[in-house]
Enzyme design. Structure first.
Site, PDB file in Angstrom:
ATOM      1  CD  GLU A   1     -23.201   7.270 -11.911  1.00 31.24           C
ATOM      2  OE1 GLU A   1     -22.175   7.126 -11.097  1.00 31.24           O
ATOM      3  OE2 GLU A   1     -23.454   6.597 -13.066  1.00 31.24           O
ATOM      4  CG  ASP A   2     -19.512   9.372 -11.776  1.00 31.23           C
ATOM      5  OD1 ASP A   2     -20.640   9.138 -12.136  1.00 31.23           O
ATOM      6  OD2 ASP A   2     -18.448   9.202 -12.144  1.00 31.23           O
TER       7      ASP A   2
ATOM      8  CG  ASP B   1     -22.699  12.470 -20.405  1.00 26.77           C
ATOM      9  OD1 ASP B   1     -23.210  13.548 -20.926  1.00 26.77           O
ATOM     10  OD2 ASP B   1     -21.934  11.651 -21.147  1.00 26.77           O
TER      11      ASP B   1
ATOM     12  CE  LYS C   1     -19.948  16.028 -19.126  1.00 26.84           C
ATOM     13  NZ  LYS C   1     -19.084  15.030 -20.043  1.00 26.84           N
TER      14      LYS C   1
ATOM     15  CG  PHE D   1     -14.302  13.669 -20.123  1.00 23.95           C
ATOM     16  CD1 PHE D   1     -15.369  12.988 -20.615  1.00 23.95           C
ATOM     17  CD2 PHE D   1     -13.510  13.129 -19.173  1.00 23.95           C
ATOM     18  CE1 PHE D   1     -15.417  11.422 -20.079  1.00 23.95           C
ATOM     19  CE2 PHE D   1     -13.471  12.019 -18.828  1.00 23.95           C
ATOM     20  CZ  PHE D   1     -14.730  11.018 -19.278  1.00 23.95           C
TER      21      PHE D   1
ATOM     22  NE  ARG E   1     -11.628   5.607 -10.961  1.00 20.80           N
ATOM     23  CZ  ARG E   1     -12.813   5.458 -11.724  1.00 20.80           C
ATOM     24  NH1 ARG E   1     -13.672   6.417 -11.427  1.00 20.80           N
ATOM     25  NH2 ARG E   1     -13.102   4.608 -12.576  1.00 20.80           N
TER      26      ARG E   1
HETATM   27  P1  IMP Z   1     -24.514   8.130 -18.896  1.00 27.08           P
HETATM   28  O1  IMP Z   1     -24.810   6.709 -18.916  1.00 27.08           O
HETATM   29  O2  IMP Z   1     -23.992   8.660 -20.342  1.00 27.08           O
HETATM   30  O3  IMP Z   1     -25.323   9.080 -18.295  1.00 27.08           O
HETATM   31  O4  IMP Z   1     -22.986   8.322 -18.277  1.00 27.08           O
HETATM   32  C1  IMP Z   1     -22.601   7.982 -17.150  1.00 27.08           C
HETATM   33  C2  IMP Z   1     -21.455   7.765 -16.822  1.00 27.08           C
HETATM   34  O5  IMP Z   1     -20.500   8.040 -17.631  1.00 27.08           O
HETATM   35  C3  IMP Z   1     -20.853   8.314 -15.529  1.00 27.08           C
HETATM   36  O6  IMP Z   1     -21.213   7.439 -14.447  1.00 27.08           O
HETATM   37  C4  IMP Z   1     -19.193   8.322 -15.822  1.00 27.08           C
HETATM   38  O7  IMP Z   1     -18.613   7.234 -15.613  1.00 27.08           O
HETATM   39  C5  IMP Z   1     -19.053   8.594 -17.090  1.00 27.08           C
HETATM   40  N1  IMP Z   1     -19.087   9.970 -17.590  1.00 27.08           N
HETATM   41  C6  IMP Z   1     -19.845  10.570 -18.349  1.00 27.08           C
HETATM   42  N2  IMP Z   1     -19.482  11.954 -18.353  1.00 27.08           N
HETATM   43  C7  IMP Z   1     -18.079  12.048 -17.710  1.00 27.08           C
HETATM   44  C8  IMP Z   1     -17.210  13.077 -17.519  1.00 27.08           C
HETATM   45  O8  IMP Z   1     -17.285  14.118 -17.942  1.00 27.08           O
HETATM   46  N3  IMP Z   1     -16.277  12.634 -17.001  1.00 27.08           N
HETATM   47  C9  IMP Z   1     -15.884  11.291 -16.372  1.00 27.08           C
HETATM   48  N4  IMP Z   1     -16.850  10.363 -16.612  1.00 27.08           N
HETATM   49  C10 IMP Z   1     -17.917  10.631 -17.137  1.00 27.08           C
HETATM   50 MG    MG Z   2     -19.180   6.208 -13.450  1.00 26.47          MG
END
Ligand code: IMP
Ligand code: MG
Length: 174
Positions: free
Chosen positions: A98-99, A102, A130, A151, A164
Site C-alpha cells: 500500500e502507498d 493513514d 502516519k 497530505f 502521481r
Molecule cells: P486509510 O484507509 O485512511 O488508511 O487511507 C489509506 C488511503 O488513503 C491510501 O491508500 C491513500 O490512497 C489515501 N491517503 C491517505 N493519506 C494520504 C496522503 O497523505 N496522500 C495521498 N493519499 C492519502
Molecule cells: Mg491508495
C-alpha cells in the site's frame, strides 16, 4: 498557485525501498511470494520494490483496486472493491503493498478480504505511515517512512488524481 515542497527526495526513496527489498528477500528466501499492489497509489512503489528483491526468489505481481477517498483529503470511512485480483490466493505467501497507512480503514478492509482466501501467509507493506491518525488498530510489517500529519503527493500518491508522476514525495502548500 499551489507550491510543492519536497519532503522525501527520490534518492532517499530508492535507498529505503532497496532496504525493504533486502529485508523481504531474507524473510522469504526459498519461497515464492506474491506482491499485491493497491491501485493506484501503490503501483510505482510496488514496481520499484519488486526490482530490489533477490532475483532468485519467485516473485509474482497482482493488483487490487479500492476506492474510499474520492477527491477529498479525508476518508469517507467506506471502502469499496473496484477491481479484484486475477489469481486465487490459497496457499500463497502474500505481501499486500500500500502507498500509505493513514486511518488504517483501507488496509484493515483488504486484510480481512485477503485472509478469507486462506493465503499461506499475509504481510503488509506501506511506503508511508502516519502514526497519529489510526482509527483501526493495524500495523504494517514493512514500512518505508513515518510521515508527518500532512497530505503527501508524488511517487504514486495523488491529490484528486494529480501528482502521481512526481519522482519525489512532496506536500502541497496552497
Ligand atoms: P486509510 O484507509 O485512511 O488508511 O487511507 C489509506 C488511503 O488513503 C491510501 O491508500 C491513500 O490512497 C489515501 N491517503 C491517505 N493519506 C494520504 C496522503 O497523505 N496522500 C495521498 N493519499 C492519502
Ligand atoms: Mg491508495
Amino acid at each position: 498557485m499551489a507550491h510543492l515542497e519536497v519532503l522525501i527526495p527520490r534518492e532517499r526513496i530508492a535507498q529505503r525501498v532497496a532496504e525493504l527489498g533486502a529485508e523481504i528477500s531474507r524473510d522469504f528466501a526459498g519461497h515464492a511470494v506474491l506482491l499485491v499492489g493497491v491501485l493506484k497509489g501503490a503501483a510505482i512503489f510496488l514496481c520499484d520494490l519488486a526490482r530490489t528483491i533477490d532475483p532468485a526468489l519467485d516473485v509474482r505481481m497482482d493488483f487490487i483496486g479500492v476506492s474510499s477517498y474520492g477527491t477529498a483529503k479525508t476518508s469517507s470511512g467506506e471502502v469499496q472493491l473496484t477491481k479484484d485480483l486475477s489469481e486465487p490466493l490459497a496457499g500463497v505467501h502474500v505481501i499486500l503493498v500500500e502507498d500509505i497507512l493513514d486511518t488504517g480503514v483501507t488496509l484493515h478492509f483488504l486484510k480481512q478480504l485477503l485472509l478469507a482466501r486462506q493465503p499461506a501467509s499475509l504481510k503488509l507493506a506501506a511506503l508511508l505511515q502516519k502514526p497519529d491518525r489510526r482509527k483501526v488498530a493495524i500495523q504494517a510489517d514493512y514500512v518505508g517512512f513515518t510521515f508527518p500529519d500532512e497530505f503527501a503527493v508524488g511517487y504514486g500518491l495523488d491529490h484528486a488524481e494529480r501528482y502521481r508522476n512526481l519522482p519525489d514525495i512532496c506536500i502541497v502548500r496552497e
